[in-house]
Design an enzyme around this catalytic site. Sequence first.
Site, mmCIF file in Angstrom:
data_model
loop_
_atom_site.group_PDB
_atom_site.id
_atom_site.type_symbol
_atom_site.label_atom_id
_atom_site.label_comp_id
_atom_site.label_asym_id
_atom_site.label_seq_id
_atom_site.Cartn_x
_atom_site.Cartn_y
_atom_site.Cartn_z
ATOM 1 N N GLU A 1 44.905 79.365 -34.877
ATOM 2 C CA GLU A 1 44.639 80.332 -33.807
ATOM 3 C C GLU A 1 43.294 80.997 -34.072
ATOM 4 O OE1 GLU A 1 44.839 81.248 -30.979
ATOM 5 O OE2 GLU A 1 46.701 82.136 -30.369
ATOM 6 N N ASP B 1 46.407 88.926 -31.581
ATOM 7 C CA ASP B 1 46.292 90.302 -31.088
ATOM 8 C C ASP B 1 47.704 90.892 -31.009
ATOM 9 O OD1 ASP B 1 45.719 92.638 -29.800
ATOM 10 O OD2 ASP B 1 44.763 91.748 -28.066
ATOM 11 N N GLY C 1 50.337 89.030 -30.758
ATOM 12 C CA GLY C 1 51.222 88.062 -31.399
ATOM 13 C C GLY C 1 52.079 87.278 -30.415
ATOM 14 N N ASN C 2 52.013 87.627 -29.136
ATOM 15 C CA ASN C 2 52.852 86.933 -28.136
ATOM 16 C C ASN C 2 52.592 85.439 -28.104
ATOM 17 O OD1 ASN C 2 54.012 89.320 -27.360
ATOM 18 N ND2 ASN C 2 52.577 89.674 -25.672
ATOM 19 N N THR C 3 51.328 85.050 -28.137
ATOM 20 C CA THR C 3 50.994 83.627 -28.037
ATOM 21 C C THR C 3 51.589 82.856 -29.206
ATOM 22 O OG1 THR C 3 48.919 84.214 -26.961
ATOM 23 C CG2 THR C 3 49.092 81.975 -27.824
ATOM 24 N N ASP D 1 36.202 84.182 -25.787
ATOM 25 C CA ASP D 1 35.507 84.358 -24.511
ATOM 26 C C ASP D 1 35.774 85.703 -23.844
ATOM 27 O OD1 ASP D 1 38.307 83.517 -23.870
ATOM 28 O OD2 ASP D 1 37.564 83.736 -21.819
HETATM 29 P P1 IMP Z 1 47.999 87.552 -28.363
HETATM 30 O O1 IMP Z 1 48.950 86.627 -27.641
HETATM 31 O O2 IMP Z 1 48.009 88.936 -27.776
HETATM 32 O O3 IMP Z 1 48.191 87.557 -29.858
HETATM 33 O O4 IMP Z 1 46.538 87.066 -28.063
HETATM 34 C C1 IMP Z 1 46.120 85.844 -28.390
HETATM 35 C C2 IMP Z 1 45.064 85.310 -27.461
HETATM 36 O O5 IMP Z 1 44.423 86.322 -26.664
HETATM 37 C C3 IMP Z 1 43.981 84.709 -28.297
HETATM 38 O O6 IMP Z 1 44.258 83.356 -28.554
HETATM 39 C C4 IMP Z 1 42.749 84.916 -27.461
HETATM 40 O O7 IMP Z 1 42.593 83.816 -26.594
HETATM 41 C C5 IMP Z 1 43.024 86.150 -26.664
HETATM 42 N N1 IMP Z 1 42.379 87.341 -27.267
HETATM 43 C C6 IMP Z 1 42.945 88.338 -27.979
HETATM 44 N N2 IMP Z 1 42.043 89.255 -28.379
HETATM 45 C C7 IMP Z 1 40.854 88.819 -27.907
HETATM 46 C C8 IMP Z 1 39.496 89.334 -28.013
HETATM 47 O O8 IMP Z 1 39.202 90.388 -28.606
HETATM 48 N N3 IMP Z 1 38.534 88.589 -27.404
HETATM 49 C C9 IMP Z 1 38.790 87.429 -26.741
HETATM 50 N N4 IMP Z 1 40.030 86.912 -26.632
HETATM 51 C C10 IMP Z 1 41.055 87.603 -27.213
HETATM 52 MG MG MG Z 2 43.118 81.652 -27.762
#
Ligand code: IMP
Ligand code: MG
Length: 178
Positions: free
Chosen positions: A102, A106, A108-110, A162
């Site tokens: 990864e 952020d 962690g959902n993904t 991005d």
């Molecule tokens: P999560 O599911 O909230 O952990 O976020 C994961 C996905 O959100 C990452 O794989 C990124 O694609 C996107 N993301 C999270 N934070 C950022 C950031 O600060 N800049 C760009 N993309 C982000």
């Molecule tokens: Mg990503």
Amino acid sequence: MDRIRLFDKEFALSINPARIQNAVSKIAEEINRDLTGENPIFLSILNGSFMFTSDLLKKIRMDCQVSFIKFSSYEAISSTRRVKKLIGLDEDIKGRSLVLLEDIIDTGNTIVSVVNELKPMKPKQIKIATLFLKPGTYNGDINPDYVGLEIPNDFIVGYGLDYNQLGRNYEGVYKIIQ
Ligand code: IMP
Ligand code: MG
């Protein structure tokens, strides 16, 4: 370059290319130490992880495979709920050691969703490597095994990440100027 502009937003350099490469090397050393002999499959979560994947794999010293997966969102026909589906996985992962790659964790959902999709396919083990971790906001119940850098809760771009699809091409990481 110290500053970049993407659409309406300004970004300032916050992590230079050398620091990123150090973080990638650290992760590679840990994986080389832990997984030698496992013939792992690296599963790179697109799009953000493409640069991290490329640089990391050049530093891995063991037999290994690499594959690219993506989470696609679509509207389910029978409901209004948005459904996420894992696409691109064509290997048989049963009994295999997986390393999920990864760019950033952020909320962690993904990563939690990806792990939940993979577990029923009965891999031997699932390791998680993330280049960046925002510990302030992370609330997933799965902890990454390998973390490149812990960063503050700022929005960043560059090195694969991005802002509305722009900014992935920079070698360094830039944070938004509020
Ligand atoms: P999560 O599911 O909230 O952990 O976020 C994961 C996905 O959100 C990452 O794989 C990124 O694609 C996107 N993301 C999270 N934070 C950022 C950031 O600060 N800049 C760009 N993309 C982000
Ligand atoms: Mg990503």
